[in-house]
Design a protein around this motif. Structure first.
Motif, PDB file in Angstrom:
ATOM      1  N   GLU A  77       0.829  -1.211   0.000  1.00  0.00           N
ATOM      2  CA  GLU A  77       0.000   0.000   0.000  1.00  0.00           C
ATOM      3  C   GLU A  77       0.861   1.257   0.000  1.00  0.00           C
ATOM      4  O   GLU A  77       0.391   2.328  -0.373  1.00  0.00           O
ATOM      5  CB  GLU A  77      -0.916  -0.002   1.230  1.00  0.00           C
ATOM      6  CG  GLU A  77      -1.975  -1.097   1.193  1.00  0.00           C
ATOM      7  CD  GLU A  77      -2.918  -1.018   2.378  1.00  0.00           C
ATOM      8  OE1 GLU A  77      -2.762  -0.079   3.193  1.00  0.00           O
ATOM      9  OE2 GLU A  77      -3.798  -1.888   2.505  1.00  0.00           O
ATOM     10  N   LYS A  78       2.115   1.134   0.425  1.00  0.00           N
ATOM     11  CA  LYS A  78       3.001   2.302   0.440  1.00  0.00           C
ATOM     12  C   LYS A  78       3.360   2.688  -0.985  1.00  0.00           C
ATOM     13  O   LYS A  78       3.629   1.840  -1.820  1.00  0.00           O
ATOM     14  CB  LYS A  78       4.271   1.996   1.225  1.00  0.00           C
ATOM     15  CG  LYS A  78       5.208   3.200   1.317  1.00  0.00           C
ATOM     16  CD  LYS A  78       6.368   2.917   2.229  1.00  0.00           C
ATOM     17  CE  LYS A  78       7.328   4.088   2.258  1.00  0.00           C
ATOM     18  NZ  LYS A  78       6.690   5.348   2.657  1.00  0.00           N
ATOM     19  N   LYS A  79       3.353   3.946  -1.275  1.00  0.00           N
ATOM     20  CA  LYS A  79       3.615   4.422  -2.624  1.00  0.00           C
ATOM     21  C   LYS A  79       4.910   5.246  -2.659  1.00  0.00           C
ATOM     22  O   LYS A  79       5.372   5.768  -1.651  1.00  0.00           O
ATOM     23  CB  LYS A  79       2.447   5.284  -3.127  1.00  0.00           C
ATOM     24  CG  LYS A  79       1.100   4.550  -3.122  1.00  0.00           C
ATOM     25  CD  LYS A  79       1.122   3.334  -4.043  1.00  0.00           C
ATOM     26  CE  LYS A  79      -0.229   2.616  -4.041  1.00  0.00           C
ATOM     27  NZ  LYS A  79      -0.199   1.376  -4.853  1.00  0.00           N
ATOM     28  N   LEU A  80       5.454   5.356  -3.858  1.00  0.00           N
ATOM     29  CA  LEU A  80       6.607   6.229  -4.070  1.00  0.00           C
ATOM     30  C   LEU A  80       6.176   7.682  -3.953  1.00  0.00           C
ATOM     31  O   LEU A  80       5.010   7.999  -4.154  1.00  0.00           O
ATOM     32  CB  LEU A  80       7.205   5.948  -5.453  1.00  0.00           C
ATOM     33  CG  LEU A  80       7.830   4.554  -5.647  1.00  0.00           C
ATOM     34  CD1 LEU A  80       8.221   4.380  -7.105  1.00  0.00           C
ATOM     35  CD2 LEU A  80       9.029   4.381  -4.739  1.00  0.00           C
ATOM     36  N   PRO A  81       7.066   8.650  -3.688  1.00  0.00           N
ATOM     37  CA  PRO A  81       8.506   8.413  -3.576  1.00  0.00           C
ATOM     38  C   PRO A  81       8.930   7.990  -2.178  1.00  0.00           C
ATOM     39  O   PRO A  81       8.319   8.383  -1.187  1.00  0.00           O
ATOM     40  CB  PRO A  81       9.091   9.789  -3.910  1.00  0.00           C
ATOM     41  CG  PRO A  81       8.058  10.749  -3.418  1.00  0.00           C
ATOM     42  CD  PRO A  81       6.729  10.076  -3.675  1.00  0.00           C
ATOM     43  N   VAL A  82       9.978   7.175  -2.116  1.00  0.00           N
ATOM     44  CA  VAL A  82      10.598   6.825  -0.846  1.00  0.00           C
ATOM     45  C   VAL A  82      11.455   8.001  -0.391  1.00  0.00           C
ATOM     46  O   VAL A  82      12.112   8.657  -1.194  1.00  0.00           O
ATOM     47  CB  VAL A  82      11.461   5.559  -1.011  1.00  0.00           C
ATOM     48  CG1 VAL A  82      12.313   5.302   0.219  1.00  0.00           C
ATOM     49  CG2 VAL A  82      10.571   4.354  -1.296  1.00  0.00           C
ATOM     50  N   GLN A  83      11.455   8.292   0.894  1.00  0.00           N
ATOM     51  CA  GLN A  83      12.250   9.376   1.441  1.00  0.00           C
ATOM     52  C   GLN A  83      13.666   8.882   1.759  1.00  0.00           C
ATOM     53  O   GLN A  83      13.915   7.675   1.883  1.00  0.00           O
ATOM     54  CB  GLN A  83      11.590   9.927   2.702  1.00  0.00           C
ATOM     55  CG  GLN A  83      10.169  10.423   2.479  1.00  0.00           C
ATOM     56  CD  GLN A  83      10.096  11.508   1.416  1.00  0.00           C
ATOM     57  OE1 GLN A  83      10.831  12.488   1.472  1.00  0.00           O
ATOM     58  NE2 GLN A  83       9.206  11.329   0.444  1.00  0.00           N
ATOM     59  N   VAL A  84      14.588   9.826   1.902  1.00  0.00           N
ATOM     60  CA  VAL A  84      15.986   9.467   2.152  1.00  0.00           C
ATOM     61  C   VAL A  84      16.117   8.624   3.408  1.00  0.00           C
ATOM     62  O   VAL A  84      16.891   7.659   3.448  1.00  0.00           O
ATOM     63  CB  VAL A  84      16.861  10.740   2.261  1.00  0.00           C
ATOM     64  CG1 VAL A  84      18.284  10.386   2.659  1.00  0.00           C
ATOM     65  CG2 VAL A  84      16.843  11.508   0.956  1.00  0.00           C
ATOM     66  N   ASN A  85      15.351   8.945   4.450  1.00  0.00           N
ATOM     67  CA  ASN A  85      15.468   8.201   5.709  1.00  0.00           C
ATOM     68  C   ASN A  85      14.813   6.825   5.634  1.00  0.00           C
ATOM     69  O   ASN A  85      14.786   6.100   6.626  1.00  0.00           O
ATOM     70  CB  ASN A  85      14.898   9.008   6.869  1.00  0.00           C
ATOM     71  CG  ASN A  85      13.408   9.302   6.719  1.00  0.00           C
ATOM     72  OD1 ASN A  85      12.792   8.933   5.719  1.00  0.00           O
ATOM     73  ND2 ASN A  85      12.843   9.968   7.709  1.00  0.00           N
TER      74      ASN A  85
END
Length: 333
Positions: free
Chosen positions: A118-126
């Motif tokens: 369910e998590k969508k992009l964008p991924v964060q640096v952390n």
């Protein structure tokens, strides 16, 4: 040139940890001149000079590549990462990664998202993690906080002398400087110093301090600039096959840039003028403002997909950059 580019892009050397790349360069340069390493890890190669009070000419490209640093060794066996330099994290999820330290070279994968999550992009640096397929105990035995990771070279020769690899920014510039050194090794009328600088991707301290040591009268920095793709603005980019990009801007010497253009015309070297409205965003800025300053020019190699695992350049531009530098040095003297 292709084999040199492959060798260079295969090397480690994330910003602040360039020593293994410079060990390779020392072997390449040992027959050209005297070698010296600065306190911040830049590598200098002094070509022989037989002329008294000859001008000092600095030829520079940065060795460091973008990558990651280990931020945390987690109990679940993953490495939490911090970005080291301006790497574009949109293109690295699921990519192979290499960690090098005194214990050896370890390969892993940058964690990616399950297609059905369910998590969508964008991924964060952390949210960047590396899966090294080690237990927590193995990680503790072999890896330390602050160790660097990089995306492997992934070198491919494409059609029409184009190549794709990671770290062509700025190993392509390094190749041009190496080749220029070979062309100028018997030209003993100037104090020529080849500089392979550290830490450009994190601020330019390597070139700034190296220029303080060299104290050049003239300097030429070689880096990359943006080549056009359908996702880019044509007014802010250049076709990949434009030739050498000769920089013009308020901080770099117009007279020196004009000499570059004049010399390119005389030798039928393809080029375009690249105009910048302020600082160049390269080591040219660090060099020209070091000490009492230096007359500085910037040459750039057009590159697609900068700061990704699949950067593309044309190898003819690298060779032509070296030839142009050698011809300009001869004209200066």
């Amino acid at each position: 040139m292709l084999s040199l580019l492959k060798e260079l892009t295969d090397l480690p050397g994330v910003s602040g940890d360039e020593i293994r790349a410079h060990d390779f360069l020392k072997e390449k340069l040992s027959h050209i001149g005297r070698l010296e390493t600065t306190a911040l890890g830049s590598l200098l190669c002094y070509l022989p000079c037989e002329k008294e009070n000859a001008p000092v000419i600095m030829l520079e490209a940065h060795t460091d590549r973008i990558g990651f640093s280990v931020r945390e060794i987690r109990e679940d066996g993953f490495l939490a990462l911090s970005r080291c330099g301006g790497i574009d994290i949109r293109g690295v999820l699921g990519s192979e990664v290499v960690l090098t330290n005194d214990k050896g070279a370890f390969r892993g994968i940058i964690c990616s998202l399950n297609e059905h999550t369910e998590k969508k992009l964008p991924v964060q640096v952390n949210e960047l993690f590396a899966d090294m397929r080690m237990t927590k105990q193995q990680l503790d035995e072999n890896i330390k906080i602050g160790d660097r990771l990089y995306l492997p070279g992934n070198f491919h020769a494409l059609l029409n002398n184009n190549v794709s690899a990671s770290a062509l920014d700025d190993r392509a510039g390094c190749a041009a400087i190496i080749r220029a050194g070979e062309l100028l090794k018997d030209f003993k009328k100037a104090n020529i110093v080849l500089c392979f600088s550290s830490q450009e991707e994190v601020g330019g301290a390597g070139a700034f301090t190296a220029a303080g040591i060299i104290n050049p009268d003239y300097a030429v920095a070689v880096d990359v600039s943006f080549a056009f793709t359908p996702l880019e603005d044509k007014n802010e980019t250049f076709p990949l096959t434009s030739g050498i990009l000769i920089g013009y801007g308020p901080t770099i010497s117009k007279k020196f840039s004009n000499l570059m253009v004049e010399t390119a015309k005389e030798n039928n070297i393809p080029y375009k003028e690249e105009v910048m409205g302020g600082s160049t965003g390269t080591d040219a800025d660090s060099i020209l403002s070091s000490g009492s300053g230096a007359i500085t020019a910037l040459l750039s190699i057009g590159e697609r997909y900068m700061h990704t695992p699949v950067e593309i350049i044309n190898s003819d531009d690298v060779e032509n950059t070296a030839v142009l530098i050698s011809k300009v040095v001869e004209k200066l003297i």
